[in-house]
Design an enzyme around this catalytic site. Structure first.
Site, PDB file in Angstrom:
ATOM      1  CB  THR B  74       7.064  12.943   5.914  1.00 31.57           C
ATOM      2  OG1 THR B  74       5.774  12.522   5.341  1.00 31.57           O
ATOM      3  CG2 THR B  74       6.761  12.944   7.355  1.00 31.57           C
ATOM      4  CB  ALA B 202      13.911  11.030  -4.761  1.00 38.71           C
ATOM      5  CB  CYS B 325     -14.578   3.630   2.788  1.00 39.34           C
ATOM      6  SG  CYS B 325     -15.920   3.241   3.739  1.00 39.34           S
TER       7      CYS B 325
END
Lengths: 211, 384
Positions: B74, B202, B325
């Protein structure tokens, strides 16, 4: 390990009560759709004289909360009159289940909505609506909020798929902003007819496509 | 009985030797690695840290100074996309990515759009790949960057990465490849593949969770996104995570094509064959031919994914689903929606992903469980 579900909910998810179909039901209702991720169909057998729910069964394409809620509400209303059954809320079902994660409430509401729709269908088809207030165009639009747009997973009103509704002399014409060749056109048409045909002063329902 | 862990697309089990390496650093070599002019313990940490960087650089044919450690994919994606856009905005404001990119890329682009960048998101075909002509047509004079995934993080489809990189080079725009899935599985050599930025992580190669890296080609300008000290060639502030980096390096060293690619591919084929034998209404999502050997994403039609995943969990088999869900946004998998535009297919999807630690016996058990679960849910389903 702690899944966000209580013991009772998981137990009913694994072994739900009142699952299946009823042959020749006195009323039936479906809410939701595979597109919105949850769908419940509910069948009722009601005593003509006492208006007590003699048998109730459900089927679910849904998550654990949905299945468990449907199991709980069908247990609660079995043997009750339809007037008593109408008073059952999702809160009551959720309490029975030992609470629900907030994010799962909508799955549980769907099961209760389906019960209400089934009862309403029963009342309408058995002439039990006491104050037969003439249906308005707005009432019909409200009903159409129960039809899901399979392309969006939300109802056809909210997603702008509903272009117009004409209601004259008991004849409803629903116009959708959609090509007739759309893959969902026939499915949507059927769902709309199913939603509206039980209204006491609706004589016919027609679905048109304007693209 | 222990769990059958089939969620290796999310995080893999760290190898014992990786854990040993990390523990060694946390126990004995815990000093800060920042300065080469520090004390002996600091130098020892730095040596370990630099060694890890060297192993990772070497694994893609890069030089050590091209590798910046981050906290994971990220952060690498944020640094690549935002860092590149901010450093190169004088050259143009056009950015392009795909509809199936990871959220860290898509949401970085959304943020940049609010800052005035012009963002284009390319659609994908039935296998989850972009059309090269779409990319070519969407590049204009103001375009500066294209970002794509080497292998899709949900269905495992491998992109036509060589052709994409070649096209971006020809058109004179920079290209970022998110290889957080696919790294090592698909051999990459930056000497022959002229890609500008590569995201590495990793957690999917039996290394520790919480560390990744960004490859930055020499001459590619990146603006630092987090203020602080001058660590990581002044591109990423913060004390160096020596132990995690050493664990990452160890995981790279231990990668084994036979065990991690060939063997997991056998498990995938076996599970798919068994599922097809046992269950009628099943679709494979993404490309079955050219995809990650250890990822199998399928839809069991007419049964809902969260219920399916929960039943698997009750049988101690760990899988994930694209059902609304199951997701935090209450929306079905945007990857499957982008590929198929079919809610039922997305809601009913299950991802099975394998590692060298799975056994053939586990695969048989999983297929048996799948049959029981789908039969049970079909009994309840109004769609049958």
């Amino acid at each position: 390990m702690s899944l966000p579900y209580g013991k009772k909910l998981l137990e009913l998810f694994k072994h739900p009560h009142n699952v299946g179909k009823i042959k020749n039901p006195d009323a039936k209702a479906t809410e939701g759709s595979p597109a919105c991720g949850d769908m419940v169909t509910l069948y009722l057998k009601v005593d003509d004289k006492t208006h007590k729910i003699e048998d109730i069964k459900f089927e679910s394409y849904g998550c654990a909360s949905n299945i468990a809620t449907a199991s709980v509400i069908t247990d609660i209303v079995k043997g009750k009159t339809i007037d008593e059954a109408k008073k059952v809320t999702w809160k009551k079902a959720a309490d029975e289940l030992g609470g629900l994660p907030p994010v799962k409430v909508h799955c549980s509401v769907l099961a209760v909505d389906t019960l209400r729709s089934a009862i309403r269908n029963y009342e309408e088809s058995h002439g039990l609506i006491k104050n037969k207030v003439p249906t308005t165009r707005n009432d019909i639009i409200e009903r159409l909020k129960h039809v899901m747009n399979p392309m969006k997973g939300l109802d056809i009103v909210k997603t702008g798929l509903l272009f117009d509704v004409i209601f004259e002399d008991g004849k409803v014409t629903v116009i959708l902003e959609l090509e007739e060749s759309n893959q969902f056109a026939s499915n949507l048409s059927n769902e709309i007819i199913e939603q509206l045909q039980t209204i006491w002063d609706v004589k016919s329902v027609e679905v048109k496509f304007n693209l | 009985m222990g769990y059958i862990y089939l969620d290796n697309i999310t995080v893999t089990k760290p190898h014992e030797e990786v854990v040993k390496t990390i523990t060694e650093y946390l126990t004995d070599k815990y000093a800060l690695a920042t300065s080469q002019f520090s004390h002996s313990m600091g130098l020892e940490s730095k040596e370990g840290y630099d060694n890890a960087r060297h192993i990772i650089a070497n694994s893609i044919g890069a030089d050590d100074e091209n590798i910046v450690f981050t906290s994971g994919s990220t952060e690498s994606n944020n640094l690549a996309v935002k860092g590149f856009a901010h450093a190169n905005k004088k050259r143009g404001n056009g950015l392009i990515t795909t509809a199936v990119s990871e959220r860290s890329v898509l949401n970085s682009m959304k943020t940049l759009e609010k800052e005035g960048f012009d963002v284009k998101i390319l659609p994908v075909d039935e296998n989850g790949r972009i059309k090269l002509t779409d990319l070519e047509n969407s590049i204009n004079d103001s375009t500066i960057l294209f970002s794509f995934e080497l292998a899709n993080h949900e269905v495992g489809t491998i992109e036509n990465y060589k052709e994409i990189v070649e096209l971006c080079n020809k058109k004179g725009i920079a290209v970022h490849m998110d290889a957080s899935l696919g790294y090592l599985h698909i051999p990459i050599d930056v000497k022959s593949l002229p890609v500008d930025l590569i995201t590495l992580t990793a957690k999917r190669i039996h290394g520790p969770l919480g560390i990744g890296a960004l490859f930055i080609r020499n001459g590619v300008k990146i603006k630092k996104q987090m203020d602080g000290g001058f660590n990581e060639m002044n591109l990423r502030a913060g004390s160096e995570p020596v132990a995690l980096a050493a664990g990452f390096g160890k995981a790279v060293e231990l990668f084994d094509r036979e065990k991690d690619v060939v063997y997991t591919g056998k498990l995938k084929d076996k599970l798919l064959n068994l599922l097809r034998e046992r269950i009628d209404d099943i679709s494979v999502n993404g490309d079955i031919e050219n995809s990650m050997s250890n990822v199998l994403n399928v839809t069991f039609h007419k049964v809902e994914g969260e219920s399916t995943a929960l039943y698997f969990d009750m049988e101690e088999i760990e899988v994930i689903t694209g059902s609304a869900c199951f997701s935090k946004s209450l929306e079905p998998s945007y990857v499957l929606m982008a590929i198929y535009n079919d809610h039922e297919r997305a809601h009913g999807s299950i991802t099975f992903s394998f590692s060298r630690y799975n056994t053939e016996d586990e695969i048989t058990k999983t297929a048996d469980a799948a049959k029981r679960i789908v039969d049970k849910l079909m009994e309840i389903s109004p769609l049958k």
